[in-house]
Design an enzyme around this catalytic site. Sequence first.
Site, PDB file in Angstrom:
ATOM      1  NE  ARG A   1     -15.073  -3.236   4.466  1.00 15.98           N
ATOM      2  CZ  ARG A   1     -15.087  -3.874   3.289  1.00 15.98           C
ATOM      3  NH1 ARG A   1     -16.227  -4.225   2.720  1.00 15.98           N
ATOM      4  NH2 ARG A   1     -13.942  -4.189   2.699  1.00 15.98           N
ATOM      5  CD  GLU A   2     -15.891  -8.392   2.777  1.00 20.09           C
ATOM      6  OE1 GLU A   2     -15.370  -7.492   2.109  1.00 20.09           O
ATOM      7  OE2 GLU A   2     -16.928  -9.004   2.399  1.00 20.09           O
TER       8      GLU A   2
ATOM      9  CB  THR B   1     -15.200  -6.954  -5.515  1.00 16.64           C
ATOM     10  OG1 THR B   1     -14.260  -5.889  -5.431  1.00 16.64           O
ATOM     11  CG2 THR B   1     -16.413  -6.652  -4.678  1.00 16.64           C
TER      12      THR B   1
ATOM     13  CG  HIS C   1     -14.700 -11.291  -1.753  1.00 13.04           C
ATOM     14  ND1 HIS C   1     -15.737 -11.502  -0.884  1.00 13.04           N
ATOM     15  CD2 HIS C   1     -14.377  -9.973  -1.642  1.00 13.04           C
ATOM     16  CE1 HIS C   1     -16.046 -10.375  -0.272  1.00 13.04           C
ATOM     17  NE2 HIS C   1     -15.232  -9.424  -0.721  1.00 13.04           N
TER      18      HIS C   1
ATOM     19  NE  ARG D   1      -8.679   1.260   0.519  1.00 12.56           N
ATOM     20  CZ  ARG D   1      -9.670   0.401   0.723  1.00 12.56           C
ATOM     21  NH1 ARG D   1      -9.433  -0.786   1.203  1.00 12.56           N
ATOM     22  NH2 ARG D   1     -10.924   0.757   0.484  1.00 12.56           N
TER      23      ARG D   1
ATOM     24  CG  HIS E   1     -14.624  -0.052   3.314  1.00  4.61           C
ATOM     25  ND1 HIS E   1     -15.824  -0.335   2.700  1.00  4.61           N
ATOM     26  CD2 HIS E   1     -13.653  -0.456   2.473  1.00  4.61           C
ATOM     27  CE1 HIS E   1     -15.570  -0.891   1.511  1.00  4.61           C
ATOM     28  NE2 HIS E   1     -14.272  -0.971   1.351  1.00  4.61           N
TER      29      HIS E   1
ATOM     30  CG  HIS F   1       0.866 -39.753   6.573  1.00  2.00           C
ATOM     31  ND1 HIS F   1       0.419 -38.495   6.260  1.00  2.00           N
ATOM     32  CD2 HIS F   1       0.983 -40.400   5.400  1.00  2.00           C
ATOM     33  CE1 HIS F   1       0.270 -38.390   4.943  1.00  2.00           C
ATOM     34  NE2 HIS F   1       0.598 -39.539   4.398  1.00  2.00           N
TER      35      HIS F   1
ATOM     36  CG  HIS G   1     -10.756  -6.814  -0.057  1.00  2.00           C
ATOM     37  ND1 HIS G   1     -10.992  -6.656   1.298  1.00  2.00           N
ATOM     38  CD2 HIS G   1     -11.921  -7.269  -0.585  1.00  2.00           C
ATOM     39  CE1 HIS G   1     -12.251  -6.974   1.573  1.00  2.00           C
ATOM     40  NE2 HIS G   1     -12.841  -7.358   0.451  1.00  2.00           N
TER      41      HIS G   1
END
Lengths: 414, 414
Positions: free
Chosen positions: B48-49, B202, B231, B168, B108, B326, B229
């Site tokens: 979806r996204e 968003t 971004h 939701r 969605h 390291h 959610h």
Amino acid sequence: MCPEPSTNGVNGHDGQLPKPRPAELPYQTVGDFLSNTGRFKIIESTLREGEQFANAFFDTETKVKIATALSDFGVEYIELTSPAASPQSRSDLETICKLGLKSKILTHVRCNMEDARLAVECGVDGVDVVIGTSSFLQKHSHGKDMTYITKTAIEVINYIKSQNIEVRFSSEDSFRSDFVDLLSLYKAVDQVGVNRVGVADTIGCASPRQVYDLVRTLRGVVHCDIETHFHNDTGCAIANAHAALEAGATHIDTSVLGIGERNGITPLGGLLARMIVGNHEYVTTRYKLHKLKDIEDMVAEAVQINIPFNNPITGFCAFTHKAGIHAKAILNEPSTYEIINPADFGMSRYIHFSSRLTGWNVIKSRVEQLGLKMTDDQVKTLTSKIKAMADIRPLAIDDTDSIIRTFHLDLQEV
Amino acid sequence: MCPEPSTNGVNGHDGQLPKPRPAELPYQTVGDFLSNTGRFKIIESTLREGEQFANAFFDTETKVKIATALSDFGVEYIELTSPAASPQSRSDLETICKLGLKSKILTHVRCNMEDARLAVECGVDGVDVVIGTSSFLQKHSHGKDMTYITKTAIEVINYIKSQNIEVRFSSEDSFRSDFVDLLSLYKAVDQVGVNRVGVADTIGCASPRQVYDLVRTLRGVVHCDIETHFHNDTGCAIANAHAALEAGATHIDTSVLGIGERNGITPLGGLLARMIVGNHEYVTTRYKLHKLKDIEDMVAEAVQINIPFNNPITGFCAFTHKAGIHAKAILNEPSTYEIINPADFGMSRYIHFSSRLTGWNVIKSRVEQLGLKMTDDQVKTLTSKIKAMADIRPLAIDDTDSIIRTFHLDLQEV
């Protein structure tokens, strides 16, 4: 413990930080006196931490190019590899110290007198001293205990200060060090007049709330500046830098694209993407943001990597809007779906209109860009046709423009 | 306001979350009752996204492959594009609902009855309803006010619940919405029995402390689950997800490699890198971590991108150690400079020994790997030779091995 009163980041040793200013975030109206998000300094470590990146080999010419570009960009400090690392490292450090750059030149050395003397001889503006303080590193790396560490630290700091050179003392792996030991050590070096203490998440384990808590406590214990260094193993390097500044830290270590040991540290561009939100004036007046992309391209080429697709600001799609509902709003008002104005970084916005997720508002805008005229109902019919095609295969811009022009031609012929 | 007593993330509508367990971070010994970092669920939104990513075009076959792999990996939910987006989107959703995957299938949709009915007809397990609530989006996108939004939300939620389907309700651009409006709206939908409320950054503007504060307050206002959610425009998507869970959120939206609008959202792999620190047992028993790299490669190929060099876990150098100090410690004990065990993800560690930053401990280890014998003094002399060569040009592993073997041969001949 009875800590000395906090100076809230207004540093006793370095009085150049500008006055605090209220936050600019639209949803944050309460000021925060502890926060330095509007008055931080960058210690750019591409030529030290960045040299520890798997792919990095910087010859002298490349180091000079990168240092010059970073100074021109406006970073306050440039940190280079220890002159003790190799003969060429020493010679390159001397060369860059002689360039007369606007940025101060630092080198990063182990906490011992030999390394400190060598650093001073190279002509640096400041020396960043580091030692591991976690039980892990005490046991498996240098094998020294806290009493020895404190004693050596004070000796080294006193020597560097006697040479009229700025000095920072940092622990390593600070978030897995004994917290009381750490505070005692920082308090001791603060009392002998160190310019900055450094907090380092060397293994990339810290989360923003841990960073905030540790730095806020430290802010109440020392008078000097607080530098922070965050690795990105768990993806929090930018957020941790922001949290540190909120808690009163004054300096942030970065590297271009974040290159460093393993998957690196806080990236210069990503930090500025974070900081410009809420601190627009400070960031835009202090740094030449339009040069960010060139610097990133230069370093990416030098270490032979691609700019990540999802890089903040300069990733190829950082300002590309695709879903119809997003694109429609962006056409009306860009701030609906953009918190950063791409123009601040010399970048531009792109509205994707060739996909099954497109909407009629976006197609209408494209129709107008192409100089064609249609009614809204016609655009809606056209949009259905485009979505139907885009359902079958990926559509290039050309493809969609052809569908638009053909549809328009058909309208004329009716 | 008099909020209902918080359930601290132990959800009234979905009782499947496991019991809380103490945090495992070496430096965090105080438990946090509010935190859900040890019992969260993933809503995987690559389909979806991720479809809103500039480069994404998923045909049916690709969608089926990705959904199957994600379900096998162990994500609790898979979210797909709205069936209202296009006829193929609808048909693909129906196809994936019929696969009988272990993960629940969500879609969605916009907050209206038409989209809700369409979603239900497709056979989904749950519907994710969304509407913009910021003044920016009220003004420039849908043009609806809060009274209308609340009324419609309740109608849509009641309908979906009447179909025995999980629902939701999410605001959009939650961090620029009026906070009191937002809480009133969430409280109203919680009272009609929504399964989850969603908080969405968003535009990618939120910082971890803002997220923590908002979610913690919300946790005291609603009984239902809280989905978040984030971004990644300002590089905080992983840190914000972690902060949300600390504040009592229950569900995190991800996509593979973080693909989505602009530079995307919280990446699946990056979230797990963050969560495995402190919640090792939960993450390793719940998800098939060894399959992460295959899934990332599959999606990267489908959308034609390279895995970022700095990707958590699977970036080409995520477990490469270079600087001598390291590498020496890592040879003694990997936890000195690694917070994540690469073996948990089927990855392996690499110690870089061919550079000017190398140290004699690392070269000694390589000498032993090659089955050669030298004294420590000999190894130190050899190390100086290698550093001198590496000062002049980049050394490949072969080059360094040749120097080692030649040096060893010369020793035999003396």
